[in-house]
Design an enzyme around this catalytic site. Structure first.
Site, PDB file in Angstrom:
ATOM      1  N   LYS A  45       4.457 -13.267 -10.273  1.00 22.92           N
ATOM      2  CA  LYS A  45       5.679 -12.511 -10.100  1.00 22.92           C
ATOM      3  C   LYS A  45       5.658 -11.683  -8.818  1.00 22.92           C
ATOM      4  O   LYS A  45       6.686 -11.260  -8.331  1.00 22.92           O
ATOM      5  CB  LYS A  45       5.863 -11.573 -11.304  1.00 22.92           C
ATOM      6  N   GLY A  46       4.445 -11.436  -8.300  1.00 18.69           N
ATOM      7  CA  GLY A  46       4.289 -10.472  -7.207  1.00 18.69           C
ATOM      8  C   GLY A  46       5.092 -10.753  -5.945  1.00 18.69           C
ATOM      9  O   GLY A  46       5.517  -9.836  -5.261  1.00 18.69           O
ATOM     10  N   GLU A 101       3.618 -14.934  -0.050  1.00 23.10           N
ATOM     11  CA  GLU A 101       2.744 -14.186  -0.957  1.00 23.10           C
ATOM     12  C   GLU A 101       2.880 -12.689  -0.734  1.00 23.10           C
ATOM     13  O   GLU A 101       3.230 -12.240   0.357  1.00 23.10           O
ATOM     14  CB  GLU A 101       1.287 -14.591  -0.693  1.00 23.10           C
ATOM     15  N   ASP A 102       2.580 -11.937  -1.759  1.00 19.44           N
ATOM     16  CA  ASP A 102       2.605 -10.480  -1.626  1.00 19.44           C
ATOM     17  C   ASP A 102       1.379  -9.967  -0.870  1.00 19.44           C
ATOM     18  O   ASP A 102       1.490  -9.200   0.072  1.00 19.44           O
ATOM     19  CB  ASP A 102       2.715  -9.814  -3.012  1.00 19.44           C
ATOM     20  N   ASP A 105      -6.133 -11.243  -0.939  1.00 17.47           N
ATOM     21  CA  ASP A 105      -7.294 -10.392  -1.166  1.00 17.47           C
ATOM     22  C   ASP A 105      -8.537 -11.263  -0.927  1.00 17.47           C
ATOM     23  O   ASP A 105      -8.915 -11.502   0.215  1.00 17.47           O
ATOM     24  CB  ASP A 105      -7.168  -9.876  -2.606  1.00 17.47           C
ATOM     25  N   LYS A 133      -5.576  -8.050   2.834  1.00 21.69           N
ATOM     26  CA  LYS A 133      -6.732  -7.177   2.555  1.00 21.69           C
ATOM     27  C   LYS A 133      -7.968  -7.940   3.007  1.00 21.69           C
ATOM     28  O   LYS A 133      -8.794  -8.379   2.207  1.00 21.69           O
ATOM     29  CB  LYS A 133      -6.772  -6.920   1.037  1.00 21.69           C
ATOM     30  N   PHE A 154      -6.496  -0.502  -4.074  1.00 26.35           N
ATOM     31  CA  PHE A 154      -5.570  -1.214  -4.941  1.00 26.35           C
ATOM     32  C   PHE A 154      -4.166  -0.642  -4.749  1.00 26.35           C
ATOM     33  O   PHE A 154      -3.941   0.536  -4.919  1.00 26.35           O
ATOM     34  CB  PHE A 154      -5.996  -1.114  -6.408  1.00 26.35           C
ATOM     35  N   VAL A 155      -3.244  -1.516  -4.349  1.00 26.81           N
ATOM     36  CA  VAL A 155      -1.887  -1.059  -4.043  1.00 26.81           C
ATOM     37  C   VAL A 155      -0.883  -1.608  -5.055  1.00 26.81           C
ATOM     38  O   VAL A 155      -1.088  -2.675  -5.645  1.00 26.81           O
ATOM     39  CB  VAL A 155      -1.470  -1.463  -2.609  1.00 26.81           C
ATOM     40  N   ASP A 161       1.920  -5.214  -9.058  1.00 22.43           N
ATOM     41  CA  ASP A 161       1.791  -4.466 -10.309  1.00 22.43           C
ATOM     42  C   ASP A 161       0.367  -4.012 -10.581  1.00 22.43           C
ATOM     43  O   ASP A 161      -0.597  -4.488  -9.979  1.00 22.43           O
ATOM     44  CB  ASP A 161       2.222  -5.361 -11.478  1.00 22.43           C
ATOM     45  N   ARG A 167       6.077  -2.567 -10.326  1.00 21.15           N
ATOM     46  CA  ARG A 167       6.676  -3.560  -9.424  1.00 21.15           C
ATOM     47  C   ARG A 167       7.960  -3.041  -8.792  1.00 21.15           C
ATOM     48  O   ARG A 167       8.337  -3.443  -7.694  1.00 21.15           O
ATOM     49  CB  ARG A 167       7.012  -4.844 -10.186  1.00 21.15           C
TER      50      ARG A 167
HETATM   51  P1  IMP Z   1      -6.974 -13.141  -4.429  1.00 25.33           P
HETATM   52  O1  IMP Z   1      -7.120 -14.423  -5.176  1.00 25.33           O
HETATM   53  O2  IMP Z   1      -8.175 -12.262  -4.573  1.00 25.33           O
HETATM   54  O3  IMP Z   1      -6.609 -13.345  -2.966  1.00 25.33           O
HETATM   55  O4  IMP Z   1      -5.844 -12.310  -5.135  1.00 25.33           O
HETATM   56  C1  IMP Z   1      -4.528 -12.532  -4.855  1.00 25.33           C
HETATM   57  C2  IMP Z   1      -3.622 -11.955  -5.897  1.00 25.33           C
HETATM   58  O5  IMP Z   1      -4.199 -10.840  -6.599  1.00 25.33           O
HETATM   59  C3  IMP Z   1      -2.399 -11.406  -5.203  1.00 25.33           C
HETATM   60  O6  IMP Z   1      -1.422 -12.402  -5.049  1.00 25.33           O
HETATM   61  C4  IMP Z   1      -1.974 -10.309  -6.132  1.00 25.33           C
HETATM   62  O7  IMP Z   1      -1.154 -10.836  -7.149  1.00 25.33           O
HETATM   63  C5  IMP Z   1      -3.265  -9.802  -6.714  1.00 25.33           C
HETATM   64  N1  IMP Z   1      -3.740  -8.627  -5.958  1.00 25.33           N
HETATM   65  C6  IMP Z   1      -4.723  -8.565  -5.043  1.00 25.33           C
HETATM   66  N2  IMP Z   1      -4.878  -7.321  -4.548  1.00 25.33           N
HETATM   67  C7  IMP Z   1      -3.942  -6.571  -5.162  1.00 25.33           C
HETATM   68  C8  IMP Z   1      -3.576  -5.185  -5.076  1.00 25.33           C
HETATM   69  O8  IMP Z   1      -4.118  -4.369  -4.313  1.00 25.33           O
HETATM   70  N3  IMP Z   1      -2.546  -4.794  -5.883  1.00 25.33           N
HETATM   71  C9  IMP Z   1      -1.895  -5.642  -6.740  1.00 25.33           C
HETATM   72  N4  IMP Z   1      -2.196  -6.931  -6.840  1.00 25.33           N
HETATM   73  C10 IMP Z   1      -3.216  -7.399  -6.068  1.00 25.33           C
HETATM   74 MG    MG Z   2       0.335 -12.700  -6.155  1.00 27.36          MG
END
Ligand code: IMP
Ligand code: MG
Length: 181
Positions: A45-46, A101-102, A105, A133, A154-155, A161, A167
């Site tokens: 949903k992000g 993408e939002d 990470d 990030k 963490f944002v 969310d 959100r």
């Molecule tokens: P990744 O697989 O570690 O790159 O994580 C990606 C997903 O984790 C993002 O699309 C977000 O939905 C969630 N995510 C990562 N960091 C944050 C954060 O700081 N706040 C909220 N959601 C996050």
């Molecule tokens: Mg996401």
């Protein structure tokens, strides 16, 4: 009234900063995708709010589609093990895919998704992410259109969310540590 804003420690990116950045991203995308068969894919949903605003800054024809996933892990850490909850509604064969993408990470979630999408033989796949990030990256993930670099915090807000909350905050904020500790 319980005010979500009370749980925010610090506003990291303001509404105005988000709006200005999205205008820049939208105009770059519009230049690059002229006369192309573009489909912008949002990860629910992000990525929803970012897609909605970005789409209105894109001046070339663009299809939109959605995928919904859950990634296993804790509320603040993903593992890269992803379950597909909703698939795209149309094939992407021969199309120019832009994943919207939002935040990226570790990159594990997107890495998994890109492998899945590549098998469907789009012409190419590029990434547009509002936030990066990058200090936490585990797999290399080139971001063609990047909004903001963010620190290892963490944002929430603007689609992102914590436990399905926050959100609807219009800005990106850092959650007070006491909320998730
Ligand atoms: P990744 O697989 O570690 O790159 O994580 C990606 C997903 O984790 C993002 O699309 C977000 O939905 C969630 N995510 C990562 N960091 C944050 C954060 O700081 N706040 C909220 N959601 C996050
Ligand atoms: Mg996401």
């Amino acid at each position: 009234m319980i005010d979500l804003h009370n749980d925010i420690d610090e506003i990291l990116i303001t509404e105005d900063e988000i709006r200005e950045k999205i205008q820049i991203l939208g105009s770059a995308i519009s230049d690059d995708y002229e006369n192309k068969d573009l489909v912008m894919i949002s990860i629910l949903k992000g990525g929803l709010i970012f897609l909605a605003d970005l789409l209105r800054e894109v001046t070339v024809p663009a299809n939109i589609d959605f995928m919904a996933i859950t990634s296993y892990g804790t509320d603040t850490e993903s593992t890269g093990i992803v379950q597909l909850l909703k698939d795209l509604s149309s094939p992407i064969l021969g199309k120019e895919v832009l994943i919207v993408e939002d935040i990226i990470d570790t990159g594990l979630t997107l890495n998994y998704l890109i492998q899945t999408l590549k098998a469907r033989q789009p012409l190419n796949i590029k990434i547009c992410s509002l936030m990066d990030k990058s200090v936490r990256r585990i797999v290399d993930m080139p971001i063609a259109y990047k909004g903001f670099d963010v620190p290892d915090q963490f944002v929430v807000g603007y689609g992102l969310d914590y436990g399905q909350k926050y959100r609807n905050l219009p800005y990106i904020g850092v959650l007070k540590e006491e909320i998730y500790h």
